[in-house]
Design a protein around this motif. Structure first.
Motif, PDB file in Angstrom:
ATOM      1  N   LEU A  38     -20.708 -57.335  -4.721  1.00  0.00           N
ATOM      2  CA  LEU A  38     -20.420 -58.337  -3.696  1.00  0.00           C
ATOM      3  C   LEU A  38     -21.174 -59.628  -3.992  1.00  0.00           C
ATOM      4  CD1 LEU A  38     -20.632 -56.069  -0.514  1.00  0.00           C
ATOM      5  CD2 LEU A  38     -18.584 -56.703  -1.830  1.00  0.00           C
ATOM      6  N   VAL A  39     -20.569 -60.754  -3.557  1.00  0.00           N
ATOM      7  CA  VAL A  39     -21.156 -62.066  -3.815  1.00  0.00           C
ATOM      8  C   VAL A  39     -22.086 -62.437  -2.645  1.00  0.00           C
ATOM      9  CG1 VAL A  39     -20.718 -64.512  -4.231  1.00  0.00           C
ATOM     10  CG2 VAL A  39     -19.142 -62.776  -5.123  1.00  0.00           C
ATOM     11  N   GLU A  40     -23.303 -62.812  -2.977  1.00  0.00           N
ATOM     12  CA  GLU A  40     -24.275 -63.205  -1.961  1.00  0.00           C
ATOM     13  C   GLU A  40     -24.638 -64.689  -2.126  1.00  0.00           C
ATOM     14  OE1 GLU A  40     -27.665 -60.714  -2.343  1.00  0.00           O
ATOM     15  OE2 GLU A  40     -26.661 -58.928  -1.525  1.00  0.00           O
ATOM     16  N   ASN A  41     -24.733 -65.378  -1.001  1.00  0.00           N
ATOM     17  CA  ASN A  41     -25.225 -66.768  -0.971  1.00  0.00           C
ATOM     18  C   ASN A  41     -26.447 -66.828  -0.046  1.00  0.00           C
ATOM     19  OD1 ASN A  41     -22.614 -69.252  -1.454  1.00  0.00           O
ATOM     20  ND2 ASN A  41     -22.884 -67.269  -2.442  1.00  0.00           N
ATOM     21  N   PRO A  42     -27.632 -67.152  -0.591  1.00  0.00           N
ATOM     22  CA  PRO A  42     -28.829 -67.245   0.262  1.00  0.00           C
ATOM     23  C   PRO A  42     -29.001 -68.660   0.850  1.00  0.00           C
ATOM     24  CG  PRO A  42     -29.456 -67.391  -2.034  1.00  0.00           C
ATOM     25  CD  PRO A  42     -27.957 -67.237  -2.023  1.00  0.00           C
TER      26      PRO A  42
ATOM     27  N   ALA B  30     -19.968 -61.536   0.815  1.00  0.00           N
ATOM     28  CA  ALA B  30     -18.501 -61.392   0.855  1.00  0.00           C
ATOM     29  C   ALA B  30     -18.018 -60.794  -0.462  1.00  0.00           C
ATOM     30  CB  ALA B  30     -17.840 -62.744   1.091  1.00  0.00           C
ATOM     31  N   ASP B  31     -16.854 -60.141  -0.368  1.00  0.00           N
ATOM     32  CA  ASP B  31     -16.220 -59.603  -1.572  1.00  0.00           C
ATOM     33  C   ASP B  31     -15.510 -60.756  -2.275  1.00  0.00           C
ATOM     34  OD1 ASP B  31     -14.699 -58.336  -3.513  1.00  0.00           O
ATOM     35  OD2 ASP B  31     -14.302 -56.590  -2.245  1.00  0.00           O
ATOM     36  N   GLY B  32     -15.850 -60.982  -3.551  1.00  0.00           N
ATOM     37  CA  GLY B  32     -15.287 -62.107  -4.278  1.00  0.00           C
ATOM     38  C   GLY B  32     -13.777 -62.061  -4.395  1.00  0.00           C
ATOM     39  N   TYR B  33     -13.192 -60.807  -4.376  1.00  0.00           N
ATOM     40  CA  TYR B  33     -11.736 -60.701  -4.491  1.00  0.00           C
ATOM     41  C   TYR B  33     -11.019 -61.123  -3.214  1.00  0.00           C
ATOM     42  CZ  TYR B  33     -12.671 -58.169  -8.786  1.00  0.00           C
ATOM     43  OH  TYR B  33     -13.110 -57.831 -10.046  1.00  0.00           O
ATOM     44  N   ASP B  34     -11.741 -61.090  -2.088  1.00  0.00           N
ATOM     45  CA  ASP B  34     -11.144 -61.474  -0.799  1.00  0.00           C
ATOM     46  C   ASP B  34     -11.246 -62.971  -0.525  1.00  0.00           C
ATOM     47  OD1 ASP B  34     -10.543 -58.842  -0.331  1.00  0.00           O
ATOM     48  OD2 ASP B  34     -12.406 -58.457   0.791  1.00  0.00           O
TER      49      ASP B  34
ATOM     50  N   LEU C  26     -21.659 -66.769  12.560  1.00  0.00           N
ATOM     51  CA  LEU C  26     -20.925 -67.421  11.481  1.00  0.00           C
ATOM     52  C   LEU C  26     -19.538 -67.811  11.991  1.00  0.00           C
ATOM     53  CD1 LEU C  26     -21.443 -68.128   8.524  1.00  0.00           C
ATOM     54  CD2 LEU C  26     -20.317 -65.983   7.887  1.00  0.00           C
ATOM     55  N   LYS C  27     -19.099 -69.005  11.651  1.00  0.00           N
ATOM     56  CA  LYS C  27     -17.815 -69.508  12.125  1.00  0.00           C
ATOM     57  C   LYS C  27     -17.013 -70.042  10.939  1.00  0.00           C
ATOM     58  CE  LYS C  27     -15.845 -72.891  15.354  1.00  0.00           C
ATOM     59  NZ  LYS C  27     -16.160 -73.999  16.314  1.00  0.00           N
ATOM     60  N   GLY C  28     -15.703 -69.728  10.928  1.00  0.00           N
ATOM     61  CA  GLY C  28     -14.832 -70.255   9.885  1.00  0.00           C
ATOM     62  C   GLY C  28     -14.811 -69.438   8.617  1.00  0.00           C
ATOM     63  N   PHE C  29     -15.437 -68.243   8.631  1.00  0.00           N
ATOM     64  CA  PHE C  29     -15.470 -67.403   7.419  1.00  0.00           C
ATOM     65  C   PHE C  29     -15.554 -65.943   7.880  1.00  0.00           C
ATOM     66  CE2 PHE C  29     -17.747 -66.654   3.118  1.00  0.00           C
ATOM     67  CZ  PHE C  29     -16.527 -66.488   2.479  1.00  0.00           C
ATOM     68  N   ASP C  30     -14.457 -65.463   8.468  1.00  0.00           N
ATOM     69  CA  ASP C  30     -14.448 -64.162   9.147  1.00  0.00           C
ATOM     70  C   ASP C  30     -14.597 -62.983   8.199  1.00  0.00           C
ATOM     71  OD1 ASP C  30     -14.075 -65.536  11.498  1.00  0.00           O
ATOM     72  OD2 ASP C  30     -11.875 -65.392  11.425  1.00  0.00           O
ATOM     73  N   ILE C  31     -14.208 -63.140   6.963  1.00  0.00           N
ATOM     74  CA  ILE C  31     -14.257 -61.997   6.040  1.00  0.00           C
ATOM     75  C   ILE C  31     -15.660 -61.771   5.485  1.00  0.00           C
ATOM     76  CG2 ILE C  31     -11.835 -62.295   5.378  1.00  0.00           C
ATOM     77  CD1 ILE C  31     -12.809 -63.678   2.856  1.00  0.00           C
ATOM     78  N   ALA C  32     -16.587 -62.654   5.827  1.00  0.00           N
ATOM     79  CA  ALA C  32     -17.951 -62.540   5.308  1.00  0.00           C
ATOM     80  C   ALA C  32     -18.852 -61.850   6.323  1.00  0.00           C
ATOM     81  CB  ALA C  32     -18.497 -63.909   4.963  1.00  0.00           C
ATOM     82  N   LYS C  33     -19.963 -61.375   5.827  1.00  0.00           N
ATOM     83  CA  LYS C  33     -20.959 -60.716   6.652  1.00  0.00           C
ATOM     84  C   LYS C  33     -22.253 -61.527   6.603  1.00  0.00           C
ATOM     85  CE  LYS C  33     -23.587 -56.422   7.113  1.00  0.00           C
ATOM     86  NZ  LYS C  33     -23.854 -55.075   6.514  1.00  0.00           N
ATOM     87  N   LEU C  34     -22.861 -61.711   7.792  1.00  0.00           N
ATOM     88  CA  LEU C  34     -24.095 -62.497   7.884  1.00  0.00           C
ATOM     89  C   LEU C  34     -25.279 -61.559   8.050  1.00  0.00           C
ATOM     90  CD1 LEU C  34     -25.615 -65.242   8.234  1.00  0.00           C
ATOM     91  CD2 LEU C  34     -25.160 -65.035  10.684  1.00  0.00           C
ATOM     92  N   GLN C  35     -26.240 -61.686   7.163  1.00  0.00           N
ATOM     93  CA  GLN C  35     -27.490 -60.944   7.280  1.00  0.00           C
ATOM     94  C   GLN C  35     -28.580 -61.895   7.783  1.00  0.00           C
ATOM     95  OE1 GLN C  35     -28.495 -59.082   3.540  1.00  0.00           O
ATOM     96  NE2 GLN C  35     -27.174 -57.300   3.924  1.00  0.00           N
ATOM     97  N   SER C  36     -29.031 -61.631   9.006  1.00  0.00           N
ATOM     98  CA  SER C  36     -30.060 -62.473   9.613  1.00  0.00           C
ATOM     99  C   SER C  36     -30.764 -61.679  10.701  1.00  0.00           C
ATOM    100  CB  SER C  36     -29.445 -63.742  10.204  1.00  0.00           C
ATOM    101  OG  SER C  36     -28.639 -63.421  11.333  1.00  0.00           O
ATOM    102  N   PRO C  37     -31.937 -62.099  11.155  1.00  0.00           N
ATOM    103  CA  PRO C  37     -32.601 -61.422  12.274  1.00  0.00           C
ATOM    104  C   PRO C  37     -31.720 -61.471  13.524  1.00  0.00           C
ATOM    105  CG  PRO C  37     -34.119 -62.888  11.149  1.00  0.00           C
ATOM    106  CD  PRO C  37     -32.759 -63.177  10.593  1.00  0.00           C
ATOM    107  N   ALA C  38     -31.784 -60.420  14.341  1.00  0.00           N
ATOM    108  CA  ALA C  38     -30.969 -60.377  15.553  1.00  0.00           C
ATOM    109  C   ALA C  38     -31.369 -61.475  16.527  1.00  0.00           C
ATOM    110  CB  ALA C  38     -31.085 -59.001  16.214  1.00  0.00           C
ATOM    111  N   LEU C  39     -32.651 -61.659  16.710  1.00  0.00           N
ATOM    112  CA  LEU C  39     -33.183 -62.713  17.587  1.00  0.00           C
ATOM    113  C   LEU C  39     -34.298 -63.442  16.858  1.00  0.00           C
ATOM    114  CD1 LEU C  39     -33.422 -60.959  21.088  1.00  0.00           C
ATOM    115  CD2 LEU C  39     -31.795 -62.728  20.398  1.00  0.00           C
TER     116      LEU C  39
END
Length: 460
Positions: free
Chosen positions: A372-376, A425-429, A395-408
């Motif tokens: 999977l492709v990661e952007n820090p 995100a998966d690069g193929y998607d 995250l807005k405008g990029f629904d197929i991606a997953k956001l890794q961040s603290p909950a609060l």
């Protein structure tokens, strides 16, 4: 009408005699206005740091943390625009008032004038009237003179220290400042600034006095640029007053070839700058009106009409009407109003949160062990409120991606916090090599506090 004017009378004397100026205390209409206004401004200056607001000091300029707090409004270095607008509004408001009423700022509201007259008031109560002070300074040193001088300077020093501590209470919490003073726990930097400001107050109001207004202050030099023929300034009615000279009270001045000016010289003795207004408008004049009160008293005693010295424009003295709609006055007023509206508009659109996003400069993206492709990213969140807030990142405008961040994310009031986050995100998607997206940061306690920050997502 012709006057028999001697050649020596045509020589304009310097604005004051050499040596100190002994100000005669004067009562009257304009003196009451200035005294009441002066006490109001001084008490306001002292009281503001003691006003509480939401459990904190209402007004505090914390230089150490670069945070200005004004009744719940927290200004940070990023809010420099509001300070710039505030200074521009104050400048054009001063120009407007100067073009309209002359140098009344100096005469009625300038801290230098207020403290100078306060020191003079203390001096009068300890050393006596003007003539008594002159005689005291001429007298040889003795017990009485030494006692009065020590008492006066001690009172001046107490006022100076109180002024300095009141000023420092705008930069250090007032309760902390005075508690540390009581227990002799001031830091070296606090002691330095308090004693520096106390020394400046003592020197400016006690010794330099009018020299600050006539020599050090640039306003007296460029004020004439803002004057015009319709500006109201302190003016001596030369046609009515000349030829001046002493006379008995019941004598009609016309029968002895004199004007209404009895040449009592009180207008000079009460002037804080030591000028003779009868010599015409001078840049040293601070438009305080003390000479008007002194002259009106004399005119009343002699049974003459008041207003020999008065606030009047050049047009009025020429028998014409003052134009209240002149271009310069309207221009200064319009600029003041426009800048005030700009400042209000800026405050209205100002949000109590500020955020920025910074990408990792070492790599636009990376591929993890799952393919999977990661952007820090690094998010910087600034809490501009006076309460600690917990923020949620979406995250807005990029629904197929997953956001890794603290909950609060907890951010203390007036502080900033940097938070590392990662988008996966998966690069193929992902159709494009560069995808636009937005981080939405919202306060949990108050959802109306939210901000959207754009960024980009890169894939291989």
């Amino acid at each position: 009408m012709k006057f028999d004017i001697k050649e020596e009378d045509m020589i304009i004397k310097p604005y004051k005699n050499e040596g100190p100026i002994y100000i005669r205390e004067q009562k009257g209409f304009f003196q009451r206005i200035r005294r009441h206004l002066g006490w109001l401004l001084m008490l306001t200056f002292i009281a503001i740091p003691w006003i509480p607001y939401n459990g904190q000091q209402a007004v505090l300029f914390d230089v150490a943390t670069q945070k200005f707090t004004i009744f719940g409004l927290t200004l940070l270095p990023q809010d420099f625009m509001i300070l710039a607008l505030l200074f521009m509004v104050a400048a054009f408001a001063l120009f407007f008032v100067t073009n309209w009423l002359g140098r009344v700022w100096c005469g009625y509201t300038c801290p230098q004038t207020i403290w100078m007259l306060l020191f003079s008031w203390v001096e009068e109560r300890i050393e006596g009237s003007r003539n008594q002070r002159i005689q005291l300074d001429k007298a040889p040193w003795g017990i009485t003179k030494t006692r009065k001088k020590i008492t006066k300077h001690s009172a001046w020093l107490v006022i100076s220290v109180l002024t300095a501590t009141s000023f420092m209470a705008y930069f250090i919490p007032a309760k902390t400042l005075y508690a540390d003073m009581f227990f002799f726990e001031w830091s070296g930097i606090t002691s330095f600034w308090v004693f520096l400001f106390a020394f400046c107050t003592y020197g400016n109001a006690g010794f330099l006095r009018e020299k600050m207004c006539t020599v050090a202050c640039p306003y007296s030099r460029f004020q004439s640029v803002m004057f015009d023929k319709d500006t109201l300034v302190v003016t001596y009615d030369n046609e009515r007053g000349e030829s001046r000279g002493p006379r008995k009270r019941k004598v009609d001045p016309k029968t002895v070839g004199l004007g209404d000016c009895v040449d009592c010289n009180l207008c000079v003795e009460v002037c804080p700058a030591g000028i003779d207004i009868r010599n015409g408008l001078q840049y040293e004049c601070i438009n305080c009106g003390l000479c008007i009160d002194a002259c009106d008293d004399t005119m009343t005693k002699f049974g003459y009409q008041k207003g020999l010295i008065k606030y009047a424009s050049e047009q009025q003295m020429a028998g014409k009407h003052t134009n209240p709609f002149r271009l310069k006055l309207i221009g200064y007023g319009a600029l003041t109003a426009l800048l005030t509206l700009a400042m209000v508009a800026w405050l209205a659109q100002r949000t109590p949160i500020e955020a920025s996003v910074l990408r990792d400069r070492n790599a636009l993206y990376r591929v993890n062990y799952e393919g999977l492709v990661e952007n820090p990213y690094t998010l910087t969140i600034i809490n501009k409120t006076q309460q600690p807030l917990h923020y949620i990142i979406d995250l807005k405008g990029f629904d197929i991606a997953k956001l890794q961040s603290p909950a609060l994310i907890l951010v203390e009031p007036g502080l900033l916090k940097r938070v590392p986050v990662t988008i996966i995100a998966d690069g193929y998607d992902v159709d494009k090599k560069v995808t636009k997206l937005e981080f939405v940061i919202t306060a949990k306690e108050d959802p109306s506090i939210t901000i959207t920050t754009p960024s980009l997502f890169y894939r291989n």
